[in-house]
Design an enzyme around this catalytic site. Structure first.
Site, PDB file in Angstrom:
ATOM      1  N   CYS A 198       4.471   2.210 -18.633  1.00  0.00           N
ATOM      2  CA  CYS A 198       3.230   2.756 -19.194  1.00  0.00           C
ATOM      3  C   CYS A 198       2.163   2.940 -18.121  1.00  0.00           C
ATOM      4  O   CYS A 198       1.154   2.230 -18.098  1.00  0.00           O
ATOM      5  CB  CYS A 198       2.739   1.840 -20.297  1.00  0.00           C
ATOM      6  SG  CYS A 198       3.985   1.685 -21.564  1.00  0.00           S
ATOM      7  N   TYR A 249       3.508   4.799  -2.097  1.00  0.00           N
ATOM      8  CA  TYR A 249       3.221   5.578  -0.876  1.00  0.00           C
ATOM      9  C   TYR A 249       3.366   7.073  -1.083  1.00  0.00           C
ATOM     10  O   TYR A 249       3.428   7.823  -0.101  1.00  0.00           O
ATOM     11  CB  TYR A 249       4.183   5.186   0.267  1.00  0.00           C
ATOM     12  CG  TYR A 249       4.496   3.727   0.392  1.00  0.00           C
ATOM     13  CD1 TYR A 249       3.530   2.829   0.827  1.00  0.00           C
ATOM     14  CD2 TYR A 249       5.763   3.237   0.090  1.00  0.00           C
ATOM     15  CE1 TYR A 249       3.826   1.483   0.952  1.00  0.00           C
ATOM     16  CE2 TYR A 249       6.061   1.895   0.214  1.00  0.00           C
ATOM     17  CZ  TYR A 249       5.085   1.019   0.638  1.00  0.00           C
ATOM     18  OH  TYR A 249       5.390  -0.310   0.764  1.00  0.00           O
ATOM     19  N   GLY A 289      14.826  -2.609  10.157  1.00  0.00           N
ATOM     20  CA  GLY A 289      15.085  -2.831   8.738  1.00  0.00           C
ATOM     21  C   GLY A 289      15.633  -1.561   8.112  1.00  0.00           C
ATOM     22  O   GLY A 289      16.844  -1.371   7.967  1.00  0.00           O
TER      23      GLY A 289
HETATM   24  N1  LLP Z   1       9.313  -6.210  12.071  1.00  0.00           N
HETATM   25  C1  LLP Z   1       8.125  -6.423  11.493  1.00  0.00           C
HETATM   26  C2  LLP Z   1       7.222  -7.405  12.073  1.00  0.00           C
HETATM   27  C3  LLP Z   1       7.760  -5.685  10.344  1.00  0.00           C
HETATM   28  O1  LLP Z   1       6.563  -5.882   9.788  1.00  0.00           O
HETATM   29  C4  LLP Z   1       8.654  -4.733   9.804  1.00  0.00           C
HETATM   30  C5  LLP Z   1       8.315  -3.969   8.598  1.00  0.00           C
HETATM   31  C6  LLP Z   1       9.904  -4.570  10.435  1.00  0.00           C
HETATM   32  C7  LLP Z   1      10.199  -5.313  11.577  1.00  0.00           C
HETATM   33  C8  LLP Z   1      10.938  -3.608   9.946  1.00  0.00           C
HETATM   34  O2  LLP Z   1      10.475  -2.304   9.981  1.00  0.00           O
HETATM   35  P1  LLP Z   1      11.467  -1.090   9.634  1.00  0.00           P
HETATM   36  O3  LLP Z   1      12.504  -1.030  10.701  1.00  0.00           O
HETATM   37  O4  LLP Z   1      12.061  -1.373   8.309  1.00  0.00           O
HETATM   38  O5  LLP Z   1      10.582   0.081   9.607  1.00  0.00           O
HETATM   39  N2  LLP Z   1       7.555  -1.060   2.211  1.00  0.00           N
HETATM   40  C9  LLP Z   1       7.325  -0.015   3.184  1.00  0.00           C
HETATM   41  C10 LLP Z   1       7.686  -0.463   4.584  1.00  0.00           C
HETATM   42  C11 LLP Z   1       6.970  -1.722   5.029  1.00  0.00           C
HETATM   43  C12 LLP Z   1       7.379  -2.184   6.408  1.00  0.00           C
HETATM   44  C13 LLP Z   1       6.818  -3.524   6.729  1.00  0.00           C
HETATM   45  N3  LLP Z   1       7.204  -4.086   7.981  1.00  0.00           N
HETATM   46  C14 LLP Z   1       8.109   1.228   2.772  1.00  0.00           C
HETATM   47  O6  LLP Z   1       8.747   1.199   1.738  1.00  0.00           O
HETATM   48  O7  LLP Z   1       8.069   2.242   3.451  1.00  0.00           O
END
Ligand code: LLP
Length: 425
Positions: free
Chosen positions: A355, A328, A287
């Site tokens: 706020c 975070y 992602g």
């Molecule tokens: N696959 C699964 C099953 C996941 O739960 C996630 C992310 C991904 C792939 C993709 O992960 P990435 O490549 O994006 O690291 N909101 C948080 C990140 C939450 C990630 C949740 N799962 C942030 O802003 O850092």
């Protein structure tokens, strides 16, 4: 004379004669034309990031499934769909978005611990490629729903490999104490359970150990543990056609040096080859690493407010647009769009209008700015717009996709009427 200075980690963003550009467009032009807060994405950055995975996996039977949750805007999904990407979804809403963007349903995989029956039905009807099942209870429900719809659901079991990805506790997912996946020691029994259910067709195995991972070692550990398990599962007579190693590769927010996708996959493929799994079909679910550094958020300085203990720079973007610092304590670089010569820098906390004391975007940043200037918050392509809310009844921002010297509005700013649409008094 034009001086071009690319920002570290942001090859598509550079300062030319003091003004920030994304690809070939000056960011102040976009702020003036579309207003702020405004998300701006570089199409080339996304394609280059995807290319790093494609190079790393070239010559292999592999499918890259973009994790839609990172940025689910249709215009972004379409770029990836057109480049041949599959998609990793976690809800019926994400499935609808992926399909609307032109995704091939056979290249869609469905992750998540809490799929509803309605979502399972929707995904079966669409003909998705795989359900990544996260518990034995979910196996039973998926089997029942599949049989009701007269289909067999293709499944992989998400295994929790219990490795430490050494990242923020809220985004580490592969440790024993997390809600995700099936425990490593239950895995064989869970596969045997799945094999007895007639509505299911076992096709693979998956894991995802966390997010913003900046080293190869946790992936290699997870891979070894998964391969040990595959050997045991296959010895019990259950064949696994694919291995899905999830997403999680980090990006440079503030000088981090994660391996490139290409280098990471060279190492993982070497391990797969050494253990005799080199011909196995591979899936990945990136992602952040496909979109994170493609995006900036432009925001206007509304007020500067000197204080006894701190100076505040109050801007028109807030935690509803950029939730990562509040959630975070995440770091995003903040740069003036137009550098001001001759104005001394002041150290500010950059904060939004919401706020809450948690509504900050950057702490203790040295900036030379006046009210009315634009700032660019960097590395906001992932987990910002997709996590944005209407808190304080603020409309969600616009988004623009830039390709070369061309800008396309891919989401118009929400209106107040949009916000009231679903309500009645
Ligand atoms: N696959 C699964 C099953 C996941 O739960 C996630 C992310 C991904 C792939 C993709 O992960 P990435 O490549 O994006 O690291 N909101 C948080 C990140 C939450 C990630 C949740 N799962 C942030 O802003 O850092």
């Amino acid at each position: 004379m034009t001086t071009l200075v690319p920002l570290p980690g942001h090859p598509q963003i550079a300062r030319r004669d003091g003004v920030l550009y994304i690809e070939n467009i000056a960011l102040d032009t976009l702020a003036r034309e579309y207003g702020t807060p405004l998300f701006v994405y570089s199409k080339q950055w996304i394609l280059d990031a995807l290319d790093a995975y494609q190079r790393g996996l070239s010559g292999r039977d592999a499918l890259i499934c973009y994790a839609v949750k990172a940025n689910s805007t249709l215009g972004v999904l379409r770029v990836l769909a057109q480049a041949g990407c599959g998609f990793d979804i976690v809800s019926g809403g994400e499935l609808a978005r992926a399909l609307a963007a032109g995704a091939d349903p056979a290249r869609v995989i469905f992750s998540g611990v809490g799929k509803t029956r309605a979502e399972m039905r929707q995904a079966l009807d669409a003909g998705i490629g795989c359900f990544n099942v996260e518990s034995e209870a979910e196996l039973e429900v998926l089997d029942a729903v599949a049989r009701q719809t007269g289909r067999r659901a293709p499944v992989s079991l998400r295994i929790n490999p219990d490795v430490d990805p050494k990242t923020h506790p809220y985004i580490s997912t592969g440790l024993k104490g997390n809600k995700f996946g099936i425990a490593h020691e239950r895995a064989l029994a869970a596969y045997q359970h799945a094999a007895r259910l007639p509505g299911l067709e076992i096709i693979g195995i998956d894991c995802h150990i966390g997010s913003q991972i900046t080293a190869a070692a946790p992936y290699l550990d997870a891979l070894d543990r998964m391969l040990d398990l595959i050997e045991r599962i296959e010895a019990a007579g259950i064949a696994l056609r694919h291995i899905d190693l999830g997403g999680g590769l980090g990006i440079d927010y503030n000088g981090e040096t994660p391996p490139s996708a290409e280098v990471l996959w060279q190492q993982l493929l070497a391990r797969l080859d050494a253990r005799g799994f080199g011909q196995r079909r591979l899936l990945v679910e990136p992602g952040r690493s496909l979109v994170g550094n493609a995006g900036v958020c432009l925001t206007e300085v509304l007020y500067t407010k000197p204080g006894a203990a701190k100076n505040f720079c109050i801007v028109d973007a807030a935690m509803n647009d950029l939730p990562r610092p509040a959630m975070y304590e995440a770091f995003h670089r903040i740069e003036p769009v137009r550098a001001r010569a001759g104005l001394a820098e002041t150290v500010y906390d950059v904060v939004g209008p919401i706020c809450e004391s948690g509504d900050w975007l950057g702490r203790e940043r040295a900036l030379a700015v006046h009210a009315g200037d634009w700032l660019a918050v960097l590395s906001v392509g992932a987990y910002c717009m997709s996590m944005a809310s209407n808190y304080n009844s603020r409309p969600r921002a616009s988004e623009v996709l830039v390709s070369g010297a061309q800008a396309t509005l891919i989401r118009r700013r929400e209106t107040l009427a949009d916000q009231l649409r679903c309500e009645s008094d």
